[in-house]
Design an enzyme around this catalytic site. Sequence first.
Site, PDB file in Angstrom:
ATOM      1  N   ASP A 274      11.446  50.622  -2.724  1.00 29.10           N
ATOM      2  CA  ASP A 274      11.058  51.481  -1.599  1.00 29.10           C
ATOM      3  C   ASP A 274      12.268  52.153  -0.973  1.00 29.10           C
ATOM      4  O   ASP A 274      13.364  51.608  -1.037  1.00 29.10           O
ATOM      5  CB  ASP A 274      10.516  50.666  -0.412  1.00 29.10           C
ATOM      6  CG  ASP A 274       9.327  49.857  -0.749  1.00 29.10           C
ATOM      7  OD1 ASP A 274       8.612  50.230  -1.659  1.00 29.10           O
ATOM      8  OD2 ASP A 274       9.156  48.837  -0.055  1.00 29.10           O
TER       9      ASP A 274
HETATM   10  N1  URA Z   1       8.667  44.728  -2.809  1.00 32.42           N
HETATM   11  C1  URA Z   1       8.668  45.616  -1.794  1.00 32.42           C
HETATM   12  O1  URA Z   1       7.957  45.441  -0.829  1.00 32.42           O
HETATM   13  N2  URA Z   1       9.453  46.699  -1.897  1.00 32.42           N
HETATM   14  C2  URA Z   1      10.262  46.922  -2.931  1.00 32.42           C
HETATM   15  O2  URA Z   1      10.968  47.925  -2.958  1.00 32.42           O
HETATM   16  C3  URA Z   1      10.247  45.991  -3.976  1.00 32.42           C
HETATM   17  C4  URA Z   1       9.441  44.899  -3.889  1.00 32.42           C
END
Ligand code: URA
Length: 235
Positions: A103
């Site tokens: 993310d």
């Molecule tokens: N889990 C999440 O919530 N975000 C990520 O980027 C990777 C795993």
Amino acid sequence: MRINKYLAQAGLGSRRKVEELIVDGKVKVNGKVVTELSYQINEKKDVVLVNEKIVKPVSQFVYLKLNKPKGYICSSHDEKGRKTIYDLIPDAKSRLFSVGRLDYNTEGLILLTNDGSLAYKLSHPTYEVEKEYIVVIEGKIKESECAVLRAGVVEKGVRMPEAKVDVIEVLKDRTRLSVRIDEGQNRQVRRMFDCIGKTIILLKRVRIGEIKLGGLARGKYKELNADELLYLSRI
Ligand code: URA
């Protein structure tokens, strides 16, 4: 070789991206559109076009690991004009794509390659490659809440995958944990902690299988070493 593997090895993207190209009728073999995902390519004879351009499997693969900082996205373009991980790799190793994503607000280990078949394997649930995250949350967490995360939290009536969860350090106002998961559902770790009402302050991926972030500085990247490549070749 199956057409989707052929295109992945030509560096055209992840499994999903390649399958979309085929289904969308963008792929021609010897002048005819092929929309069948299982179509077999004869690498010696067939001429494969994607969007009317010839593609061939890449022979020189590149494998990098990057320490993605918070505030970067993993796609190559963004309508909102946000920074992307490709801004961090200036000599834009052409057609490198990330194996899975993190993310915008998540930092840590990202693998980049033009070896589509590896990306395919690492992102496919059947290969069960464990990913480890360091999670820092506000406040404390009870053992019973860790147990809920381990068993798989239920979100809107659906149970999320099991996780391995350990508390590493309890500070006055925050707690640091290690969370290991095999699958990579969208925003999985954030959703797990949302479900038990905990606020994440920091989320950082530190390991994918046997490949560790190690001391790689934030925003920096480097080529995988021989041991890491050997590990990937054995998956
Ligand atoms: N889990 C999440 O919530 N975000 C990520 O980027 C990777 C795993």
